[in-house]
Design a protein around this motif. Sequence first.
Motif, PDB file in Angstrom:
ATOM      1  N   THR A   1      31.600  48.164 107.206  1.00 61.26           N
ATOM      2  CA  THR A   1      30.836  47.457 107.422  1.00 61.26           C
ATOM      3  C   THR A   1      29.417  47.950 105.647  1.00 61.26           C
ATOM      4  O   THR A   1      29.298  47.504 105.115  1.00 61.26           O
ATOM      5  N   ALA A   2      30.148  49.343 105.218  1.00 66.09           N
ATOM      6  CA  ALA A   2      29.239  49.617 104.211  1.00 66.09           C
ATOM      7  C   ALA A   2      30.100  49.533 103.085  1.00 66.09           C
ATOM      8  O   ALA A   2      29.563  48.451 102.111  1.00 66.09           O
ATOM      9  N   LYS A   3      31.283  48.795 103.047  1.00 67.90           N
ATOM     10  CA  LYS A   3      32.366  47.811 101.731  1.00 67.90           C
ATOM     11  C   LYS A   3      31.194  46.456 101.753  1.00 67.90           C
ATOM     12  O   LYS A   3      31.663  46.295 100.650  1.00 67.90           O
ATOM     13  N   THR A   4      31.842  45.825 102.730  1.00 62.04           N
ATOM     14  CA  THR A   4      31.514  44.882 103.020  1.00 62.04           C
ATOM     15  C   THR A   4      30.262  44.442 102.433  1.00 62.04           C
ATOM     16  O   THR A   4      29.694  43.330 102.045  1.00 62.04           O
ATOM     17  N   ASN A   5      29.116  44.951 102.906  1.00 62.99           N
ATOM     18  CA  ASN A   5      28.111  44.471 102.788  1.00 62.99           C
ATOM     19  C   ASN A   5      27.370  45.362 100.723  1.00 62.99           C
ATOM     20  O   ASN A   5      25.953  44.981 100.875  1.00 62.99           O
ATOM     21  N   LEU A   6      28.002  45.748 100.385  1.00 63.24           N
ATOM     22  CA  LEU A   6      27.548  46.790  98.725  1.00 63.24           C
ATOM     23  C   LEU A   6      27.087  46.009  98.865  1.00 63.24           C
ATOM     24  O   LEU A   6      25.857  46.167  97.679  1.00 63.24           O
ATOM     25  N   MET A   7      27.798  45.119  98.196  1.00 67.96           N
ATOM     26  CA  MET A   7      26.318  44.096  96.683  1.00 67.96           C
ATOM     27  C   MET A   7      25.531  43.128  97.727  1.00 67.96           C
ATOM     28  O   MET A   7      24.579  43.139  97.475  1.00 67.96           O
ATOM     29  N   ASP A   8      25.575  43.323  99.316  1.00 68.65           N
ATOM     30  CA  ASP A   8      24.352  42.305  99.843  1.00 68.65           C
ATOM     31  C   ASP A   8      23.399  43.999 100.328  1.00 68.65           C
ATOM     32  O   ASP A   8      22.072  43.579 100.434  1.00 68.65           O
ATOM     33  N   GLN A   9      23.326  44.765  99.326  1.00 64.88           N
ATOM     34  CA  GLN A   9      22.333  46.196  99.418  1.00 64.88           C
ATOM     35  C   GLN A   9      21.399  46.016  98.153  1.00 64.88           C
ATOM     36  O   GLN A   9      20.879  46.303  97.841  1.00 64.88           O
ATOM     37  N   TRP A  10      21.971  45.211  97.092  1.00 66.51           N
ATOM     38  CA  TRP A  10      21.168  44.667  95.402  1.00 66.51           C
ATOM     39  C   TRP A  10      20.435  43.876  95.753  1.00 66.51           C
ATOM     40  O   TRP A  10      20.459  42.739  96.331  1.00 66.51           O
ATOM     41  N   GLU A  11      19.162  43.314  94.970  1.00 66.51           N
ATOM     42  CA  GLU A  11      17.918  43.078  95.310  1.00 66.51           C
ATOM     43  C   GLU A  11      16.956  42.455  93.699  1.00 66.51           C
ATOM     44  O   GLU A  11      17.366  43.477  92.881  1.00 66.51           O
ATOM     45  N   MET A  12      16.980  41.417  93.824  1.00 65.19           N
ATOM     46  CA  MET A  12      16.127  41.576  92.031  1.00 65.19           C
ATOM     47  C   MET A  12      14.750  41.216  92.579  1.00 65.19           C
ATOM     48  O   MET A  12      14.408  40.168  92.785  1.00 65.19           O
ATOM     49  N   PRO A  13      13.955  41.340  92.043  1.00 62.65           N
ATOM     50  CA  PRO A  13      12.611  41.263  91.519  1.00 62.65           C
ATOM     51  C   PRO A  13      12.277  39.961  90.592  1.00 62.65           C
ATOM     52  O   PRO A  13      12.587  39.372  90.546  1.00 62.65           O
ATOM     53  N   LYS A  14      11.117  39.830  92.070  1.00 64.61           N
ATOM     54  CA  LYS A  14      10.151  37.861  91.720  1.00 64.61           C
ATOM     55  C   LYS A  14       9.988  38.220  89.757  1.00 64.61           C
ATOM     56  O   LYS A  14       9.842  37.806  89.068  1.00 64.61           O
ATOM     57  N   GLU A  15       8.963  39.121  89.444  1.00 60.12           N
ATOM     58  CA  GLU A  15       8.614  39.729  88.657  1.00 60.12           C
ATOM     59  C   GLU A  15       8.019  41.121  88.258  1.00 60.12           C
ATOM     60  O   GLU A  15       8.783  41.557  89.536  1.00 60.12           O
ATOM     61  N   ILE A  16       7.819  41.456  86.814  1.00 57.20           N
ATOM     62  CA  ILE A  16       7.921  42.961  86.519  1.00 57.20           C
ATOM     63  C   ILE A  16       6.906  43.366  85.715  1.00 57.20           C
ATOM     64  O   ILE A  16       6.096  42.020  85.078  1.00 57.20           O
ATOM     65  N   VAL A  17       5.857  44.226  85.845  1.00 59.16           N
ATOM     66  CA  VAL A  17       4.959  44.736  84.494  1.00 59.16           C
ATOM     67  C   VAL A  17       5.330  44.953  83.678  1.00 59.16           C
ATOM     68  O   VAL A  17       6.310  45.969  83.261  1.00 59.16           O
ATOM     69  N   ILE A  18       4.933  44.642  82.222  1.00 60.37           N
ATOM     70  CA  ILE A  18       5.895  44.526  81.206  1.00 60.37           C
ATOM     71  C   ILE A  18       4.320  45.708  80.200  1.00 60.37           C
ATOM     72  O   ILE A  18       2.873  45.076  80.565  1.00 60.37           O
ATOM     73  N   THR A  19       4.873  46.708  79.829  1.00 65.16           N
ATOM     74  CA  THR A  19       3.926  48.062  79.507  1.00 65.16           C
ATOM     75  C   THR A  19       4.146  47.059  77.661  1.00 65.16           C
ATOM     76  O   THR A  19       5.210  48.073  77.119  1.00 65.16           O
ATOM     77  N   ALA A  20       3.276  46.773  76.701  1.00 63.88           N
ATOM     78  CA  ALA A  20       3.092  47.374  75.112  1.00 63.88           C
ATOM     79  C   ALA A  20       2.499  47.938  74.250  1.00 63.88           C
ATOM     80  O   ALA A  20       1.203  47.691  74.915  1.00 63.88           O
ATOM     81  N   TRP A  21       3.186  48.368  73.581  1.00 63.75           N
ATOM     82  CA  TRP A  21       2.397  49.149  71.763  1.00 63.75           C
ATOM     83  C   TRP A  21       2.421  48.627  70.622  1.00 63.75           C
ATOM     84  O   TRP A  21       3.952  48.286  70.694  1.00 63.75           O
ATOM     85  N   TYR A  22       1.371  47.874  70.247  1.00 59.82           N
ATOM     86  CA  TYR A  22       1.445  46.982  69.839  1.00 59.82           C
ATOM     87  C   TYR A  22       0.191  47.736  67.554  1.00 59.82           C
ATOM     88  O   TYR A  22      -0.108  48.817  68.316  1.00 59.82           O
TER      89      TYR A  22
END
Length: 293
Positions: A186-207
């Motif tokens: 089960t662990a082998k079969t579901n390895l790739m299923d245990q990853w996810e991509m967030p919909k958005e992220i917060v960017i912090t910049a210094w200019y």
Amino acid sequence: MKKIFLTVSILMMSFVQAQDFQGMAVYESKTSTADFMKGMSGNRDITPEMQKNMEERMKKMFEKTFVLNFNQTSSIYKEEEKLDMMGQDGGRRMMGMMGGGGTHYKNVKEKTTVVDKEFFSKEFLIKDSLPKLDWKLEGESKQIGQYTCFKATAVKPVSESDFRNFRFRGDKEKDAAEKKKDSTKTAKTNLMDQWEMPKEIVITAWYAPEIPINQGPENYWGLPGLILEVSDGKTTILCSKIVMNSKEKVDIVPATKGKVVTQKEYDEIVKKKMEEMREMYRGSNRGGGGRFH
């Protein structure tokens, strides 16, 4: 002090307004691999020694140096080549898969970008409009080198082809799998299923307003000064050197080689290929020996 700052700003502005103005900034980029290694720890085929080895190689692969050459309207951002790069071609292919690598060209006057990338041995030329972020100018400031920098934040949708922001879902799924009788399978079969991509992220910049250029690393731009540092999910990019009006001029032109696609089209290509890999992985663990085309 204010008078000195004003004098420096006026001098910098005169540099920027010069007909042949050109500048160069060196950036150090680091991407955290902790989440990736956490996900790999669930694979029983990987021994502790193999994991340690992989961790060291991944860390090295995701610590990179980039150079941004810019003028009043355009910039080109690309990796500084290193002889000790992990397997050279192998490392470059992996970076292409993970969303890094490639040459980023930006034209802030025409609001266009051109990025060349290699994905599974195929070359792509991503041509699109510059992504516009809704920057919020914060009150904080800090010193980066000799420049006083100011903080800005924005919320950015995550590109489905940028695997640097992939995250491990956590231990809940893994714990549930391990409670089953056939936990190894089960662990082998579901390895790739245990990853996810967030919909958005917060960017912090210094200019740095002292460098009145509407540019930054990768596809970041749109602030009243050169972006010297940006934290993008798991990746931090920090400027380590700036050279203004060097005698050595660089051609700031976009790449021309590769299949022309938009960012959305490229994301779809990557998403489809990753789904094929997911199915192949499931099939091989069921004994089907899936084939990847």
